[in-house]
Design a protein around this motif. Structure first.
Motif, PDB file in Angstrom:
ATOM      1  N   ARG A  39       0.856  -1.184   0.000  1.00  0.00           N
ATOM      2  CA  ARG A  39       0.000   0.000   0.000  1.00  0.00           C
ATOM      3  C   ARG A  39       0.894   1.236   0.000  1.00  0.00           C
ATOM      4  NH1 ARG A  39      -2.622   0.814   6.120  1.00  0.00           N
ATOM      5  NH2 ARG A  39      -0.646   1.079   7.224  1.00  0.00           N
ATOM      6  N   SER A  40       0.272   2.398  -0.150  1.00  0.00           N
ATOM      7  CA  SER A  40       1.008   3.665  -0.128  1.00  0.00           C
ATOM      8  C   SER A  40       0.260   4.649   0.754  1.00  0.00           C
ATOM      9  CB  SER A  40       1.141   4.234  -1.549  1.00  0.00           C
ATOM     10  OG  SER A  40      -0.128   4.657  -2.032  1.00  0.00           O
ATOM     11  N   ALA A  41       0.826   5.828   0.924  1.00  0.00           N
ATOM     12  CA  ALA A  41       0.161   6.846   1.728  1.00  0.00           C
ATOM     13  C   ALA A  41      -1.138   7.303   1.082  1.00  0.00           C
ATOM     14  CB  ALA A  41       1.099   8.036   1.932  1.00  0.00           C
ATOM     15  N   GLU A  42      -1.264   7.074  -0.220  1.00  0.00           N
ATOM     16  CA  GLU A  42      -2.442   7.525  -0.953  1.00  0.00           C
ATOM     17  C   GLU A  42      -3.448   6.404  -1.214  1.00  0.00           C
ATOM     18  OE1 GLU A  42       0.763   8.019  -2.189  1.00  0.00           O
ATOM     19  OE2 GLU A  42       0.842   9.984  -1.179  1.00  0.00           O
ATOM     20  N   ALA A  43      -3.019   5.136  -1.109  1.00  0.00           N
ATOM     21  CA  ALA A  43      -3.903   4.031  -1.500  1.00  0.00           C
ATOM     22  C   ALA A  43      -3.745   2.844  -0.557  1.00  0.00           C
ATOM     23  CB  ALA A  43      -3.600   3.601  -2.928  1.00  0.00           C
ATOM     24  N   GLU A  44      -4.853   2.397   0.048  1.00  0.00           N
ATOM     25  CA  GLU A  44      -4.836   1.255   0.960  1.00  0.00           C
ATOM     26  C   GLU A  44      -4.649  -0.074   0.219  1.00  0.00           C
ATOM     27  OE1 GLU A  44      -4.851   1.017   4.133  1.00  0.00           O
ATOM     28  OE2 GLU A  44      -5.900   2.712   5.058  1.00  0.00           O
ATOM     29  N   ASN A  45      -5.131  -0.154  -1.022  1.00  0.00           N
ATOM     30  CA  ASN A  45      -5.009  -1.370  -1.825  1.00  0.00           C
ATOM     31  C   ASN A  45      -5.622  -2.581  -1.106  1.00  0.00           C
ATOM     32  OD1 ASN A  45      -4.376  -2.901  -4.045  1.00  0.00           O
ATOM     33  ND2 ASN A  45      -2.162  -2.920  -3.687  1.00  0.00           N
ATOM     34  N   PHE A  46      -6.871  -2.450  -0.710  1.00  0.00           N
ATOM     35  CA  PHE A  46      -7.552  -3.469   0.079  1.00  0.00           C
ATOM     36  C   PHE A  46      -7.592  -4.836  -0.620  1.00  0.00           C
ATOM     37  CE2 PHE A  46     -10.011   0.269   1.950  1.00  0.00           C
ATOM     38  CZ  PHE A  46      -9.270   0.272   3.127  1.00  0.00           C
ATOM     39  N   GLU A  47      -7.715  -4.829  -1.933  1.00  0.00           N
ATOM     40  CA  GLU A  47      -7.840  -6.100  -2.660  1.00  0.00           C
ATOM     41  C   GLU A  47      -6.614  -6.983  -2.465  1.00  0.00           C
ATOM     42  OE1 GLU A  47      -8.651  -7.780  -7.210  1.00  0.00           O
ATOM     43  OE2 GLU A  47      -8.837  -5.631  -6.770  1.00  0.00           O
TER      44      GLU A  47
END
Length: 289
Positions: free
Chosen positions: A190-198
């Protein structure tokens, strides 16, 4: 470099491989450059036998003597360390419950003459770490319980998948288990901008093996890790021997003290310093944890 700090480095660190006693020198710069590259590309760098091999047994014995002082708390958690009954969508990775069964020995139980304490307070060590993480400086935590801790994972227990609150972590394995206790991580999932839950959910459900890297750490190995954005865990410890790891916590700014809730969770107690600092924490992003 003060005489005390120089002695700590020379006595504890294998300065032939890791010349912390010659900051800014060609060999020092080469180690820093290599470590930076690994942190940028993999989110993790391991410096084998960072502690002089002759001190490995002393390192193990010292930490084993204080391991019984660890605060144990087996609890049900999720990957974000938020309420497990939180109102989340059905397919949210935060809905997946896991059992956490590790424990921590607080800094006030670690004698100042111990190898890990001497190293933690060493200015050359701190300067070296700051250079590796490409930061202007690092500061010891003001927290009287955190900062330097010993993590204990007993047989049958594990530290399940999670993200760190801090952007970077430094740890040193002091005692390896007979089996299991493997460090696994997913670099920059993940990044500070995107959790990337998938992708996070895929790893938690066993479908994300392609994203998982595994490290065979040995006592005396120093690990530098960017755990804020890299999902990671320690697998179940097996056999009769506990897994012991010293964790060196620093901050980019001085005066950092842990929250009351988190401190109670980790150590089962708080101090007046924690109460006085409550509410002053500053977050670096808006991620769940």
């Amino acid at each position: 470099m003060s005489t005390t700090h120089a002695q700590a480095v020379e006595q504890v660190v294998d300065t032939t491989r890791y010349p912390l006693d010659e900051p800014g020198g060609a060999a020092w710069r080469e180690v820093v450059s290599r470590t930076r590259h690994e942190l940028r590309t993999l989110g993790c760098s391991v410096l084998p036998d960072f502690i002089r091999p002759a001190l490995h047994e002393t390192l193990r014995r010292e930490c084993a003597t204080i391991a019984p002082k660890a605060y144990y708390d087996v609890e049900t958690v999720n990957v974000y360390n938020i309420d497990t009954d939180a109102s989340l969508p059905e397919d949210h990775p935060g809905r997946i419950a896991m059992r956490r069964g590790n424990a921590f020995v607080a800094r006030d139980h670690i004698p100042g003459e111990f190898v890990i304490h001497r190293l933690y307070a060493s200015a050359p060590f701190q300067d070296f770490l700051a250079a590796c993480f490409e930061l202007p400086a690092l500061h010891e935590l003001t927290d009287p319980l955190a900062g330097l801790v010993l993590n204990v994972v007993t047989p049958g227990m594990e530290h399940p998948w999670h993200f760190d609150t801090n952007e970077f972590a430094v740890s040193l394995l002091t005692q390896a288990p007979e089996r299991g206790g493997v460090f696994e991580y997913c670099p920059n999932i993940r990044s500070a901008e995107a959790e990337n839950f998938e992708d996070v959910r895929a790893v938690l459900t066993g479908d994300g093996g392609r994203m998982v890297r595994r490290l065979a750490l040995r006592p005396g190995d120093l690990q530098l890790f960017k755990g804020r954005y890299s999902l990671h865990r320690v697998t179940e410890v097996q056999g009769d021997t506990e897994r012991h790891t010293a964790i060196f916590a620093y901050s980019e700014r001085p005066g950092v003290i842990g929250s009351v809730a988190r401190t109670k969770q980790l150590f089962g107690r708080i101090t007046p310093e924690h109460l006085a600092a409550e509410g002053r924490a500053v977050r670096v992003d808006e991620l769940l944890d």
